[in-house]
Design a protein around this motif. Structure first.
Motif, PDB file in Angstrom:
ATOM      1  N   VAL A 117      64.739  60.318  65.690  1.00  0.00           N
ATOM      2  CA  VAL A 117      63.877  60.592  66.840  1.00  0.00           C
ATOM      3  C   VAL A 117      63.111  61.893  66.631  1.00  0.00           C
ATOM      4  N   LEU A 118      63.770  62.918  66.108  1.00  0.00           N
ATOM      5  CA  LEU A 118      63.096  64.187  65.841  1.00  0.00           C
ATOM      6  C   LEU A 118      61.970  64.014  64.819  1.00  0.00           C
ATOM      7  N   LEU A 119      62.269  63.378  63.711  1.00  0.00           N
ATOM      8  CA  LEU A 119      61.254  63.190  62.671  1.00  0.00           C
ATOM      9  C   LEU A 119      60.116  62.296  63.164  1.00  0.00           C
ATOM     10  N   PHE A 120      60.451  61.252  63.899  1.00  0.00           N
ATOM     11  CA  PHE A 120      59.434  60.349  64.427  1.00  0.00           C
ATOM     12  C   PHE A 120      58.499  61.095  65.385  1.00  0.00           C
ATOM     13  N   SER A 121      59.072  61.946  66.237  1.00  0.00           N
ATOM     14  CA  SER A 121      58.228  62.682  67.189  1.00  0.00           C
ATOM     15  C   SER A 121      57.362  63.717  66.474  1.00  0.00           C
ATOM     16  N   ILE A 122      57.874  64.345  65.424  1.00  0.00           N
ATOM     17  CA  ILE A 122      57.075  65.307  64.663  1.00  0.00           C
ATOM     18  C   ILE A 122      55.897  64.600  63.996  1.00  0.00           C
ATOM     19  N   VAL A 123      56.147  63.438  63.419  1.00  0.00           N
ATOM     20  CA  VAL A 123      55.067  62.686  62.770  1.00  0.00           C
ATOM     21  C   VAL A 123      54.030  62.246  63.799  1.00  0.00           C
ATOM     22  N   MET A 167      53.294  63.689  66.705  1.00  0.00           N
ATOM     23  CA  MET A 167      52.533  64.859  67.161  1.00  0.00           C
ATOM     24  C   MET A 167      51.546  65.323  66.098  1.00  0.00           C
ATOM     25  N   THR A 168      51.956  65.276  64.836  1.00  0.00           N
ATOM     26  CA  THR A 168      51.061  65.677  63.751  1.00  0.00           C
ATOM     27  C   THR A 168      49.890  64.711  63.642  1.00  0.00           C
ATOM     28  N   ASN A 169      50.154  63.420  63.729  1.00  0.00           N
ATOM     29  CA  ASN A 169      49.079  62.432  63.681  1.00  0.00           C
ATOM     30  C   ASN A 169      48.133  62.581  64.859  1.00  0.00           C
ATOM     31  N   ALA A 170      48.659  62.893  66.033  1.00  0.00           N
ATOM     32  CA  ALA A 170      47.813  63.079  67.211  1.00  0.00           C
ATOM     33  C   ALA A 170      46.922  64.313  67.053  1.00  0.00           C
ATOM     34  N   LYS A 171      47.461  65.359  66.420  1.00  0.00           N
ATOM     35  CA  LYS A 171      46.678  66.585  66.238  1.00  0.00           C
ATOM     36  C   LYS A 171      45.499  66.345  65.297  1.00  0.00           C
ATOM     37  N   TYR A 172      45.704  65.591  64.246  1.00  0.00           N
ATOM     38  CA  TYR A 172      44.665  65.384  63.240  1.00  0.00           C
ATOM     39  C   TYR A 172      43.928  64.054  63.404  1.00  0.00           C
TER      40      TYR A 172
END
Length: 52
Positions: free
Chosen positions: A25-31, A33-38
């Motif tokens: 869940v942590l890794l999925f949420s980081i990915v 958020m990163t995809n949403a930023k870029y």
């Protein structure tokens, strides 16, 4: 060290499974958020270098 108790193995497996779920869940949420930023940025097209 004391002898293993009957519930030790199930507690260990529960911790392992819950830990794996938390990491996923942590890794999925980081990915996400990163995809949403870029998401607004556009890179160079794949075929652009081949046409030069």
């Amino acid at each position: 060290m004391s002898a293993p108790q009957p519930g030790d193995k199930s507690a260990g497996f529960s911790g392992l499974i819950l830990g794996a779920i938390v990491l996923f869940v942590l890794l999925f949420s980081i990915v996400r958020m990163t995809n949403a930023k870029y998401a607004g940025e556009h890179g160079e097209k794949a075929g652009a270098e081949a046409t030069k």
